[in-house]
Design a protein around this motif. Sequence first.
Motif, PDB file in Angstrom:
ATOM      1  N   ASP A  75    -110.024 -25.578  13.284  1.00 12.09           N
ATOM      2  CA  ASP A  75    -109.252 -24.965  14.355  1.00 12.09           C
ATOM      3  C   ASP A  75    -108.119 -25.907  14.743  1.00 12.09           C
ATOM      4  O   ASP A  75    -108.334 -27.082  15.001  1.00 12.09           O
ATOM      5  N   SER A  77    -105.642 -27.251  17.222  1.00 10.45           N
ATOM      6  CA  SER A  77    -105.495 -27.282  18.677  1.00 10.45           C
ATOM      7  C   SER A  77    -104.249 -28.031  19.103  1.00 10.45           C
ATOM      8  O   SER A  77    -104.200 -28.587  20.190  1.00 10.45           O
ATOM      9  N   TRP A  78    -103.212 -28.040  18.235  1.00  8.92           N
ATOM     10  CA  TRP A  78    -101.999 -28.782  18.545  1.00  8.92           C
ATOM     11  C   TRP A  78    -101.290 -28.250  19.778  1.00  8.92           C
ATOM     12  O   TRP A  78    -100.496 -28.963  20.395  1.00  8.92           O
ATOM     13  N   LYS A  79    -101.545 -27.031  20.156  1.00  2.00           N
ATOM     14  CA  LYS A  79    -100.870 -26.467  21.326  1.00  2.00           C
ATOM     15  C   LYS A  79    -101.251 -27.195  22.613  1.00  2.00           C
ATOM     16  O   LYS A  79    -100.530 -27.114  23.602  1.00  2.00           O
ATOM     17  N   ASP A  80    -102.383 -27.896  22.613  1.00  2.00           N
ATOM     18  CA  ASP A  80    -102.814 -28.596  23.822  1.00  2.00           C
ATOM     19  C   ASP A  80    -101.975 -29.836  24.106  1.00  2.00           C
ATOM     20  O   ASP A  80    -101.852 -30.241  25.257  1.00  2.00           O
ATOM     21  N   TRP A 228    -104.427 -37.093  25.945  1.00  2.91           N
ATOM     22  CA  TRP A 228    -105.191 -36.456  24.881  1.00  2.91           C
ATOM     23  C   TRP A 228    -105.357 -37.440  23.720  1.00  2.91           C
ATOM     24  O   TRP A 228    -104.397 -38.078  23.304  1.00  2.91           O
ATOM     25  N   ARG A 267    -108.772 -33.933  20.357  1.00  7.37           N
ATOM     26  CA  ARG A 267    -108.286 -32.866  19.489  1.00  7.37           C
ATOM     27  C   ARG A 267    -108.211 -33.392  18.056  1.00  7.37           C
ATOM     28  O   ARG A 267    -107.720 -34.496  17.820  1.00  7.37           O
TER      29      ARG A 267
END
Length: 367
Positions: A75, A77-80, A228, A267
Amino acid sequence: MNDVRNWIEEFMLTEVDLVGAEEMDKRVGALREMFGNWRNMNSRQFQEVMTTAHFADYFADTLSRAFYADYQYKDFSWKDYTYADEVPDFRDVDRYRMTEPGTLFRRREKAEAKTTYIDDSVVSYGVEEYARQFDVSWQTIMNDDLGKIRETPRRMANAAARWLGGWVSALYDNATTQAYFSGTLGAPWYGTGRLTYANLAVGVNAMFQRTDAGLAGGGNRISIQKVWLVIPPLLRIQADTILQSILAAGVATNDKNVLPQFIAGVRVDPYITTSGDDVPWYLFADPSEIPSVTVARLRGWPGAVVVQKQSDIAMIQGTAPAPFLMGSFATGDIEYMVEDVIGGWDNANLVGVTDYNGMYYSSGTTP
């Protein structure tokens, strides 16, 4: 064996009213012959009588074409931790950052106040098209009794999502950006430590040392609240060990583990390049605080699209299967295309990193 034979005969005789006496005699006779010759029966004869295993031969064609379950992919999750931007068209857009005015200085009696000023910096980027095409004959669709070819549009969409994950990763995880962090910026933007409790604490503290680069005074402390941790898959267990332990992992003093208070989340970026013992990892400020890496999209184009070329076949007379009416008049091909419109900064030194103050990079080479 005699007990079994007697039991079967007794059972079957109870059904004589249903099948008739003559039919029941034939059945009993067949059973007597079978049991009388049971030592000479081979395994295949016994199988044919007692199981349905011979249906494997009958259904061999269908069973040999059954599909394994599809692979599962990471998955993304780079948008975070990346900053989402939107552009109106294919021309580059400019994004500015204004420096803060200089700090105050003491003003002596009857003296003039010292002059300050502000300055601006600009980042320019645009979007581009990325696409791939796939076509099959209508006969292929017709023969697709298991429905796998018909899944191609969905698979193309999944492929676009995987491609986009790698494309975003390359905005910051590349040799050019890493060389700028290590050679030009240095500490506190860069370290060499592998992912350990102590080295992660060094990275977090480095994020808290960020100051602006204003020409008029500058040096204003930047307040970063959320950080992050972005890692390759190789570091998942290590990251969980560090952040989920009650005590500080690997610390002999058994100090309380306080790092989870400063890490918003972990992430996994499966495209981070690792080499031998070098396993890089990154810290990102939350994009709402600092747009470290910007991913721009065309307005009205929120994600990859999958399209099918409209058929130019018009039925005049007669009937035909639906797949025939999906394809090209000239070739019979059914054509699909997946396309995305995406963009980011393309800087000679930082590639896609639009604000290095929101990042920390460790090469993961030393203990």
